[in-house]
Each structure stands twice: as structure tokens, then as C-alpha cells.
Enzyme design. Structure first.
Site, PDB file in Angstrom:
ATOM      1  N   ASP A   1       2.377  84.877  32.636  1.00 51.32           N
ATOM      2  CA  ASP A   1       3.376  85.693  33.310  1.00 51.32           C
ATOM      3  C   ASP A   1       3.342  85.386  34.813  1.00 51.32           C
ATOM      4  OD1 ASP A   1       5.303  87.661  33.541  1.00 51.32           O
ATOM      5  OD2 ASP A   1       3.855  89.315  33.670  1.00 51.32           O
TER       6      ASP A   1
ATOM      7  N   HIS B   1      12.717  91.396  32.784  1.00 52.51           N
ATOM      8  CA  HIS B   1      11.449  91.873  33.347  1.00 52.51           C
ATOM      9  C   HIS B   1      11.667  93.291  33.863  1.00 52.51           C
ATOM     10  CE1 HIS B   1       8.976  88.070  34.047  1.00 52.51           C
ATOM     11  NE2 HIS B   1      10.036  87.664  33.376  1.00 52.51           N
TER      12      HIS B   1
HETATM   13 ZN   LIG Z   1       7.887  90.173  35.686  1.00 54.54          ZN
END
Ligand SMILES: [Zn+2]
Length: 288
Positions: free
Chosen positions: A80, A208
Site C-alpha cells: 500500500d 482509497h
Molecule cells: Zn490509500
């Protein structure tokens, strides 16, 4: 069943569902995520951020890879928000099957250059690449990257970016922020922009900062082409709330006693997320 993100999200794109990517900062989260995937017969993404990797050490990824290989559910081990080339190299060496390179705060040209270089490095090794265009906000209570001002992704730029870099998945800025929203704050998701981006690019899109957004809004985003939703605060918050509650019994000192209830609480939410994103019972679409 370990695979990369391209393989995982191709199926999600074709069948119009999204896969949750759980930020795993400890083994309890990995175990809970894979158990939930098995119970829901669903694919799942285990994300380990560079800060989490720094804390856990490289051997943790060996644990994740083993867990992924041991289950029949489709699993991706994903980095990530990699921001440096050295982090990408480390991740590939460790056995991640997918990496994110986030150069979204650089200029468009620099973002293209940096992302393109990562794709050139990762693709021959069978590792997929996610990039970000536009920015995702930050709420001040998140350890993740983010900016005070959310920049919405420009659809025409997204088309050009994907064409020039060859990325497998694209995180888009449509108004979400990392972390939990303060009370009273109403995030403005621009679903109209999402629709335009999806029409312009033909790769899976990533959301996100999806914690705290209303379920209907997230479900609508999935319908419009989001195939991966990053989830961190929404699982960690209830997990540690339960740990605090459990620890009120001051005689407890065994991890298997301390984390048991917290994992059960977390698994319940993970399952709800799988239902919400439409990936429950979708594992059958993947072939070993
Ligand atoms: Zn993120």
C-alpha cells in the site's frame, strides 16, 4: 490461492464487484481476513504499507504468502502506498504479488515517469502495479499519506496516464479521505467524475479512504466501476476498542485470550464489507 492484482481484479471488473483490501499491521488481521474470505467464499486483498513492513519485518510477508497459498480463496499480497523505488524493490524481494506506487503529489509528467519505471520493473516479474492520479485527503487521524486539499482526478488525464504507464489498477480521487471523518463532516463523493473516468480508462479503479462513507455511496461507486476498496480504520477501530474492553480484565496476559474477541468483532465487519462490495460467493469465478 496466491495471485497478483491484475488476475484478481480482471474477474471483479467482469462481474462488477469490488474486493476489500484490508491493511494488515499485525498477523491477527491477516488471519481474520483469510478466515472471513473462506467463510464468505470471497477473494480478499492483504495490504501491508511500508510503515507496517518496517515495523513487522520482511519475514511477515513470508507468513502472508504461506497463508495465501494455504487457502483456496483468491488472495493478493499488496504494498500500500509505496513512495520510493527502494520500497518497491524490497516488496518484490519479499514476495508481494502487487505494489502501489504513489507519486500522486508530483506533477503529472513526473507521476507518469515514476509509475512507468515501476511497471517496467514489476511486470516481467509477474507483479502488478497500482498507481494514483488525483489525491486522497487525510483526516489527521490516519498514518497514511494524504493532502489537506482533495484533488479530483481529471478523466482525460486518467486515460493518458493509463496509456503512457501501462498500470494495472488506478486509485482515483473522487472525494474520499484516509482516516475517520470527524463528526458532522460529510464527504462529497463525486460519482459523476467516477463514471467519466471509467468510460475513459478500461482498467479496474480503486477507492482509497472508503472508511466512514455511507454504505449506499460505496455500493454506488462499485456499480460505477470501483473494483478495489481500501479498508483500514473501519476494521482497526472496532478491533482495538474490543481489545481495550477485554484488557479491563487485568489478569489477562495470553495473546490468544486477549485477541480472541477482538478478532471475532473484526471478522464480522470484514464479512459485512464483503457483502457490501459484492464479492461474497465470488471465489468460484477464479480458476486455480
Ligand atoms: Zn490509500
Amino acid at each position: 490461492m496466491l495471485m497478483n492484482m491484475k488476475e484478481l481484479l480482471e474477474v471483479a471488473d467482469r462481474h462488477h464487484f469490488a474486493v476489500p483490501a484490508f491493511n494488515a499491521g499485525c498477523s491477527q488481521i491477516v488471519k481474520a481476513a483469510i478466515e472471513t474470505a473462506e467463510e464468505k467464499h470471497a477473494p480478499v486483498i492483504i495490504e501491508v504499507h511500508p510503515d507496517e513492513l518496517e515495523f513487522l519485518g520482511d519475514a511477515f510477508i513470508t507468513y502472508c504468502v504461506k497463508a495465501a497459498n494455504d487457502t483456496r480463496m483468491p488472495v493478493v499480497i499488496h504494498l500500500d502506498h509505496g513512495s520510493m523505488y527502494s520500497q518497491i524493490e524490497r516488496a518484490v524481494r519479499d514476495g508481494y504479488t502487487s505494489v502501489m506506487i504513489d507519486a500522486s503529489r508530483r506533477s503529472f509528467e513526473e507521476n507518469v515517469l515514476i509509475t512507468g519505471r515501476v511497471v517496467e520493473f514489476a511486470h516481467p516479474l509477474g507483479v502488478s502495479v497500482e498507481a494514483e492520479l488525483g489525491t486522497i485527503g487525510i483526516m489527521g487521524n490516519s498514518a497514511e499519506e494524504g493532502t489537506k486539499e482533495i484533488t479530483y482526478t481529471v478523466p482525460a488525464e486518467a486515460e493518458k496516464f493509463v496509456r503512457l504507464t501501462g498500470v494495472d489498477a488506478l486509485a482515483v480521487g473522487i472525494g474520499t479521505a484516509h482516516g475517520l471523518y470527524p463528526k458532522g463532516y460529510v464527504p462529497k463523493l463525486r460519482l459523476d467524475i467516477l463514471e467519466e473516468i471509467k468510460a475513459a480508462v478500461h482498467i479496474p479503479l480503486v477507492l482509497h479512504g472508503g472508511s466512514g462513507n455511507p454504505d449506499e455511496e460505496v455500493a454506488a461507486a462499485v456499480k460505477l466501476g470501483i473494483n478495489k476498496v481500501n479498508i483500514s480504520s473501519d476494521i482497526k477501530d472496532p478491533f482495538y476498542r474490543q481489545v481495550r474492553k477485554t484488557l479491563q480484565d487485568e489478569t489477562l496476559r495470553e495473546p490468544n485470550e486477549i485477541y480472541k474477541d477482538a478478532m471475532a468483532v473484526m471478522k464480522k465487519i470484514m464479512g459485512q464489507k464483503m457483502d457490501l462490495l459484492g464479492c461474497t460467493d465470488m471465489a468460484g469465478h477464479y480458476r486455480p
